[in-house]
Design a protein around this motif. Structure first.
Motif, PDB file in Angstrom:
ATOM      1  N   HIS A 160      27.177  50.597  38.073  1.00 27.24           N
ATOM      2  CA  HIS A 160      26.675  51.601  37.023  1.00 27.24           C
ATOM      3  C   HIS A 160      25.275  51.701  36.750  1.00 27.24           C
ATOM      4  O   HIS A 160      24.566  50.318  36.748  1.00 27.24           O
ATOM      5  N   ARG A 161      24.909  52.369  36.121  1.00 23.61           N
ATOM      6  CA  ARG A 161      23.454  52.399  35.423  1.00 23.61           C
ATOM      7  C   ARG A 161      23.250  51.487  34.438  1.00 23.61           C
ATOM      8  O   ARG A 161      22.246  51.003  33.982  1.00 23.61           O
ATOM      9  N   ARG A 162      24.432  51.749  33.294  1.00 23.05           N
ATOM     10  CA  ARG A 162      24.168  50.968  32.154  1.00 23.05           C
ATOM     11  C   ARG A 162      25.479  49.715  32.138  1.00 23.05           C
ATOM     12  O   ARG A 162      26.375  49.693  32.755  1.00 23.05           O
ATOM     13  N   ILE A 163      24.582  48.554  32.172  1.00 23.38           N
ATOM     14  CA  ILE A 163      25.148  47.448  32.043  1.00 23.38           C
ATOM     15  C   ILE A 163      25.080  46.703  30.612  1.00 23.38           C
ATOM     16  O   ILE A 163      23.988  46.629  30.098  1.00 23.38           O
ATOM     17  N   PRO A 164      26.152  46.479  30.107  1.00 26.20           N
ATOM     18  CA  PRO A 164      26.295  45.737  29.063  1.00 26.20           C
ATOM     19  C   PRO A 164      25.473  44.466  28.714  1.00 26.20           C
ATOM     20  O   PRO A 164      25.491  43.736  29.707  1.00 26.20           O
ATOM     21  N   ALA A 165      24.650  44.346  27.692  1.00 27.19           N
ATOM     22  CA  ALA A 165      23.825  43.010  27.570  1.00 27.19           C
ATOM     23  C   ALA A 165      24.560  41.993  27.549  1.00 27.19           C
ATOM     24  O   ALA A 165      23.942  41.065  28.159  1.00 27.19           O
ATOM     25  N   GLN A 166      25.764  41.733  27.122  1.00 22.20           N
ATOM     26  CA  GLN A 166      26.233  40.535  27.321  1.00 22.20           C
ATOM     27  C   GLN A 166      26.642  40.150  28.808  1.00 22.20           C
ATOM     28  O   GLN A 166      27.155  38.847  29.029  1.00 22.20           O
ATOM     29  N   GLU A 167      26.665  41.141  29.755  1.00 21.47           N
ATOM     30  CA  GLU A 167      27.097  40.943  31.164  1.00 21.47           C
ATOM     31  C   GLU A 167      26.030  40.826  32.041  1.00 21.47           C
ATOM     32  O   GLU A 167      26.128  40.245  33.162  1.00 21.47           O
TER      33      GLU A 167
ATOM     34  N   LEU B 282      32.163  47.782  39.323  1.00 19.48           N
ATOM     35  CA  LEU B 282      32.765  49.147  39.180  1.00 19.48           C
ATOM     36  C   LEU B 282      33.616  48.791  37.726  1.00 19.48           C
ATOM     37  O   LEU B 282      34.550  47.916  37.794  1.00 19.48           O
ATOM     38  N   GLN B 283      33.458  49.555  36.671  1.00 20.23           N
ATOM     39  CA  GLN B 283      33.983  49.412  35.290  1.00 20.23           C
ATOM     40  C   GLN B 283      34.911  50.884  35.237  1.00 20.23           C
ATOM     41  O   GLN B 283      35.885  50.754  34.294  1.00 20.23           O
ATOM     42  N   ARG B 284      34.677  51.955  35.874  1.00 24.11           N
ATOM     43  CA  ARG B 284      35.327  52.949  35.647  1.00 24.11           C
ATOM     44  C   ARG B 284      35.903  53.652  37.301  1.00 24.11           C
ATOM     45  O   ARG B 284      35.281  53.371  37.860  1.00 24.11           O
ATOM     46  N   ASP B 285      36.903  54.352  36.896  1.00 26.24           N
ATOM     47  CA  ASP B 285      37.741  55.008  38.097  1.00 26.24           C
ATOM     48  C   ASP B 285      37.096  56.556  38.260  1.00 26.24           C
ATOM     49  O   ASP B 285      37.613  57.134  39.206  1.00 26.24           O
ATOM     50  N   THR B 286      35.961  56.760  37.419  1.00 28.23           N
ATOM     51  CA  THR B 286      35.271  58.056  37.584  1.00 28.23           C
ATOM     52  C   THR B 286      33.694  58.001  37.789  1.00 28.23           C
ATOM     53  O   THR B 286      33.310  56.766  37.612  1.00 28.23           O
TER      54      THR B 286
ATOM     55  N   ALA C 255      32.510  54.878  41.663  1.00 32.87           N
ATOM     56  CA  ALA C 255      34.013  55.080  42.019  1.00 32.87           C
ATOM     57  C   ALA C 255      34.160  55.681  43.183  1.00 32.87           C
ATOM     58  O   ALA C 255      34.921  55.445  44.232  1.00 32.87           O
ATOM     59  N   TYR C 256      33.273  56.930  43.111  1.00 32.46           N
ATOM     60  CA  TYR C 256      33.468  57.588  44.519  1.00 32.46           C
ATOM     61  C   TYR C 256      32.739  56.736  45.684  1.00 32.46           C
ATOM     62  O   TYR C 256      33.521  56.806  46.729  1.00 32.46           O
ATOM     63  N   THR C 257      31.860  56.299  45.393  1.00 31.56           N
ATOM     64  CA  THR C 257      31.220  55.369  46.434  1.00 31.56           C
ATOM     65  C   THR C 257      32.130  54.385  47.031  1.00 31.56           C
ATOM     66  O   THR C 257      32.418  53.943  48.240  1.00 31.56           O
ATOM     67  N   VAL C 258      33.000  53.588  46.030  1.00 33.03           N
ATOM     68  CA  VAL C 258      33.716  52.612  46.349  1.00 33.03           C
ATOM     69  C   VAL C 258      34.954  53.100  47.134  1.00 33.03           C
ATOM     70  O   VAL C 258      35.410  52.261  48.107  1.00 33.03           O
TER      71      VAL C 258
ATOM     72  N   LEU D  66      32.343  42.543  42.097  1.00 36.10           N
ATOM     73  CA  LEU D  66      31.642  41.873  40.912  1.00 36.10           C
ATOM     74  C   LEU D  66      32.464  41.887  39.604  1.00 36.10           C
ATOM     75  O   LEU D  66      32.111  40.877  38.812  1.00 36.10           O
ATOM     76  N   THR D  67      33.233  42.694  39.467  1.00 40.99           N
ATOM     77  CA  THR D  67      33.582  42.821  38.166  1.00 40.99           C
ATOM     78  C   THR D  67      35.043  42.278  37.792  1.00 40.99           C
ATOM     79  O   THR D  67      35.620  42.288  36.760  1.00 40.99           O
ATOM     80  N   GLN D  68      35.720  41.594  38.906  1.00 42.01           N
ATOM     81  CA  GLN D  68      36.703  40.575  38.875  1.00 42.01           C
ATOM     82  C   GLN D  68      36.539  39.681  37.721  1.00 42.01           C
ATOM     83  O   GLN D  68      35.578  38.975  37.961  1.00 42.01           O
ATOM     84  N   GLY D  69      37.417  39.349  36.612  1.00 39.85           N
ATOM     85  CA  GLY D  69      37.172  38.581  35.579  1.00 39.85           C
ATOM     86  C   GLY D  69      36.691  39.121  34.573  1.00 39.85           C
ATOM     87  O   GLY D  69      36.848  38.468  33.475  1.00 39.85           O
ATOM     88  N   TRP D  70      36.380  40.642  34.614  1.00 39.66           N
ATOM     89  CA  TRP D  70      35.770  41.377  33.490  1.00 39.66           C
ATOM     90  C   TRP D  70      37.008  42.357  33.339  1.00 39.66           C
ATOM     91  O   TRP D  70      37.216  42.830  34.364  1.00 39.66           O
ATOM     92  N   LYS D  71      37.178  42.821  32.262  1.00 33.61           N
ATOM     93  CA  LYS D  71      37.949  43.661  31.888  1.00 33.61           C
ATOM     94  C   LYS D  71      37.556  45.145  32.444  1.00 33.61           C
ATOM     95  O   LYS D  71      36.461  45.709  31.911  1.00 33.61           O
ATOM     96  N   LYS D  72      38.404  45.838  33.275  1.00 31.57           N
ATOM     97  CA  LYS D  72      38.143  47.304  33.709  1.00 31.57           C
ATOM     98  C   LYS D  72      38.616  48.127  32.795  1.00 31.57           C
ATOM     99  O   LYS D  72      40.034  47.843  32.087  1.00 31.57           O
ATOM    100  N   GLU D  73      38.197  49.508  32.647  1.00 31.17           N
ATOM    101  CA  GLU D  73      38.977  50.445  31.853  1.00 31.17           C
ATOM    102  C   GLU D  73      40.465  50.756  32.481  1.00 31.17           C
ATOM    103  O   GLU D  73      41.210  50.713  31.640  1.00 31.17           O
ATOM    104  N   LYS D  74      40.189  50.928  33.869  1.00 32.10           N
ATOM    105  CA  LYS D  74      41.437  51.438  34.550  1.00 32.10           C
ATOM    106  C   LYS D  74      41.216  50.727  35.884  1.00 32.10           C
ATOM    107  O   LYS D  74      40.088  50.625  36.487  1.00 32.10           O
ATOM    108  N   PRO D  75      42.377  50.330  36.485  1.00 37.65           N
ATOM    109  CA  PRO D  75      42.261  49.813  37.932  1.00 37.65           C
ATOM    110  C   PRO D  75      41.945  51.047  38.937  1.00 37.65           C
ATOM    111  O   PRO D  75      42.316  52.261  38.559  1.00 37.65           O
ATOM    112  N   LEU D  76      40.948  50.824  39.822  1.00 35.10           N
ATOM    113  CA  LEU D  76      40.751  51.986  40.796  1.00 35.10           C
ATOM    114  C   LEU D  76      41.907  52.092  41.820  1.00 35.10           C
ATOM    115  O   LEU D  76      42.690  51.418  42.506  1.00 35.10           O
TER     116      LEU D  76
END
Length: 166
Positions: free
Chosen positions: A12-19, A132-136, A140-143, A156-166
């Protein structure tokens, strides 16, 4: 460039500061592990956010441990940075200077140029490191496309909460 020893990035283009710091560390660890396993070429898409961070970390790992690593920037069109902030454009130009190769999938912006860039990344790789944090959306298309093509996915998002599983 040999597909079997190549890895692409998508995120994603936007990465939360805490991550941000955590993600940079995870990228370094993953790039190093892949290099130890024989991956020598890393393809980054040149977008803001994860793509830029991944390219920077490839250069860092190359400078610290693996001087043979190659960074290939696969860019959607010439001049994509023209609407970016001065700071972001300067970072982008620095990456262009340090890359071993630059590939443009289009000369100018077209509706499908980002799609072409993403397919090129996958089609020239055996591995895909993703954030990958979102399934749209494009990541998400590329994955999904990478999975269909049989790439090994390093999420690399394993261990961080995703909005929905892909």
């Amino acid at each position: 460039m040999e597909r079997e020893t190549s890895c692409c990035f998508t995120g994603h283009r936007r990465i939360p500061a805490q991550e941000g710091l955590w993600l940079r560390r995870k990228l370094r660890e993953e790039i190093s592990a892949l290099a130890e396993g024989g991956v020598a070429t890393f393809l980054a898409g040149g977008a803001l956010g994860f793509d830029t961070m991944a390219a920077q970390e490839v250069l860092r790992v190359r400078g610290e441990r693996f001087p043979h690593l190659r960074l290939v920037l696969v860019l959607p069109y010439v001049g994509q940075e023209s609407q970016w902030s001065q700071r972001d454009a300067a970072v982008y130009r620095a990456l262009l200077r340090q890359a071993d190769e630059v590939v443009y999938t289009a000369k100018a912006y077209t509706r499908g140029c980002l799609f072409l860039r993403n397919r090129y990344l996958v089609d020239h790789s055996a591995h895909c490191v993703c954030y990958l944090q979102r399934d749209t959306g494009g990541t998400a298309y590329t994955v999904r496309y990478a999975r269909e093509r049989g790439l090994v996915i390093h999420d690399l998002t394993q261990g961080w909460k995703k909005e929905k599983p892909l």
